[in-house]
Design a protein around this motif. Structure first.
Motif, PDB file in Angstrom:
ATOM      1  N   GLN A 195       6.526   4.497   0.712  1.00 46.46           N
ATOM      2  CA  GLN A 195       6.226   4.090  -0.659  1.00 46.46           C
ATOM      3  C   GLN A 195       5.780   2.633  -0.719  1.00 46.46           C
ATOM      4  O   GLN A 195       6.232   1.791   0.066  1.00 46.46           O
ATOM      5  N   LYS A 196       4.879   2.366  -1.660  1.00 45.94           N
ATOM      6  CA  LYS A 196       4.429   0.999  -1.903  1.00 45.94           C
ATOM      7  C   LYS A 196       5.628   0.131  -2.268  1.00 45.94           C
ATOM      8  O   LYS A 196       6.491   0.526  -3.055  1.00 45.94           O
TER       9      LYS A 196
ATOM     10  N   TYR B 140       0.829  -1.206   0.000  1.00 45.87           N
ATOM     11  CA  TYR B 140       0.000   0.000   0.000  1.00 45.87           C
ATOM     12  C   TYR B 140       0.863   1.255   0.000  1.00 45.87           C
ATOM     13  O   TYR B 140       1.956   1.276   0.592  1.00 45.87           O
ATOM     14  N   GLN B 141       0.351   2.294  -0.647  1.00 49.09           N
ATOM     15  CA  GLN B 141       0.973   3.613  -0.574  1.00 49.09           C
ATOM     16  C   GLN B 141       0.544   4.213   0.762  1.00 49.09           C
ATOM     17  O   GLN B 141      -0.597   4.603   0.947  1.00 49.09           O
ATOM     18  N   ARG B 142       1.475   4.300   1.705  1.00 50.75           N
ATOM     19  CA  ARG B 142       1.072   4.478   3.095  1.00 50.75           C
ATOM     20  C   ARG B 142       0.853   5.931   3.521  1.00 50.75           C
ATOM     21  O   ARG B 142       0.529   6.184   4.680  1.00 50.75           O
ATOM     22  N   ASP B 143       1.003   6.866   2.596  1.00 53.43           N
ATOM     23  CA  ASP B 143       0.588   8.236   2.894  1.00 53.43           C
ATOM     24  C   ASP B 143      -0.732   8.555   2.190  1.00 53.43           C
ATOM     25  O   ASP B 143      -1.130   9.722   2.095  1.00 53.43           O
ATOM     26  N   SER B 144      -1.415   7.518   1.725  1.00 59.45           N
ATOM     27  CA  SER B 144      -2.672   7.675   1.007  1.00 59.45           C
ATOM     28  C   SER B 144      -3.834   7.150   1.850  1.00 59.45           C
ATOM     29  O   SER B 144      -3.845   5.965   2.232  1.00 59.45           O
TER      30      SER B 144
ATOM     31  N   ASP C 226      -5.596   4.307   0.060  1.00 60.56           N
ATOM     32  CA  ASP C 226      -4.956   3.004   0.221  1.00 60.56           C
ATOM     33  C   ASP C 226      -5.252   2.419   1.592  1.00 60.56           C
ATOM     34  O   ASP C 226      -5.382   1.195   1.737  1.00 60.56           O
TER      35      ASP C 226
ATOM     36  N   LYS D  34       9.494   9.945   3.589  1.00 58.27           N
ATOM     37  CA  LYS D  34       8.754   9.802   2.333  1.00 58.27           C
ATOM     38  C   LYS D  34       9.170   8.535   1.592  1.00 58.27           C
ATOM     39  O   LYS D  34       8.332   7.888   0.938  1.00 58.27           O
TER      40      LYS D  34
END
Length: 287
Positions: free
Chosen positions: A280-281, A84-88, A91, A276
């Protein structure tokens, strides 16, 4: 009133109590006897847990047998945050939906795959009883069933998944199996006082059976290893706060709360770049 009192006063405390009692059983077979200890140790995860939104038979298999064994590595750990894109926030919603729709089917299959048929039978039996009990309660009194069983399940699923997503929101892509880089510690924060020091999450993943009261000293004794592995440490923040701040892009505020134990501290820009990179995924390389 019942739901508000339960969720505000007791939900977090019960879940963290259940968490540590899953790792370190409350009743010893040597002292209480095997049958008595077994029965007493089932009170929390089987009888009481559904009132706090956790299905009977699920917690030990999900958290201890799967999550801590597979250690957030996808695909064997269904609760892994790696894909998963973990700042989304979107997601995260996908992550929560996976828990709601797949977990009850995946866990028994996982136990069978791992050669633990008794654990699979235990989970299937108790999950069936839980689902049947929910349906029967609904037929008796739908309003009471909603507020005592269904709403707590929805709330607990959201809280548990956001908590785990936040705990494993920073994963180093080059070393996802390194416990120092797949989670972080929350230091000097009030929440540790009533969550059994849950903020020492790196310590917990390094040794899941370490007693919660020993975690701060263990961190102090091994602080050099945190520097060596490039661990992220926060002061004054807890997991939910970190998760919200990541998803709302508050990178500079997060950087101000980072505790650096290295001789050559990173700049604010370098800390932000590090965080950042770790949200990331991480694609899985299928064999």
């Amino acid at each position: 009133a019942y739901s508000v009192m339960q969720l505000v006063l007791w939900e977090a405390r019960f879940i963290l109590c259940l968490h540590y009692s899953a790792h370190l059983k409350l009743f010893s077979p040597e002292k209480a006897g095997r049958l008595a200890a077994g029965a007493l140790n089932e009170i929390l995860p089987t009888a009481i847990a559904p009132l706090f939104g956790i299905p009977s038979g699920m917690y030990f298999l999900h958290h201890v047998a799967m999550h801590h064994v597979e250690d957030n590595i996808f695909p064997m750990d269904l609760s892994s945050t790696m894909p998963y894109q973990r700042d989304s926030f979107l997601d995260f919603l996908k992550y929560w939906a996976t828990y709601l729709t797949l977990t009850m089917f995946y866990l028994p299959a996982y136990a069978l795959y791992k050669g633990r048929p008794r654990l699979a039978f235990y989970a299937i039996t108790l999950l069936t009883c839980w689902a049947s009990g929910m349906y029967y309660a609904w037929t008796l009194h739908s309003t009471a069933a909603f507020y005592t069983l269904i709403f707590p399940f929805l709330f607990a699923s959201l809280a548990l998944m956001f908590g785990n997503f936040s705990q494993h929101i920073f994963v180093e892509p080059s070393r996802p199996a390194d416990d120092y880089c797949s989670t972080y510690n929350c230091l000097n924060v009030l929440d540790n006082r009533f969550t059994f020091n849950d903020g020492y999450h790196i310590v917990h993943h390094l040794n899941a059976r370490k007693h919660w009261s020993e975690m701060p000293q263990n961190f102090i004794d091994n602080v050099a290893k945190y520097e060596e592995h490039g661990a992220i440490l926060f002061e004054g923040l807890f997991f939910f706060q970190v998760g919200v701040m990541v998803m709302t892009g508050q990178w500079k505020a997060l950087a101000r709360h980072v505790v650096q134990v290295r001789d050559d501290p990173l700049s604010e820009a370098e800390l932000i770049a590090l965080m950042k990179r770790r949200v990331q995924k991480i694609p899985h390389k299928w064999d």
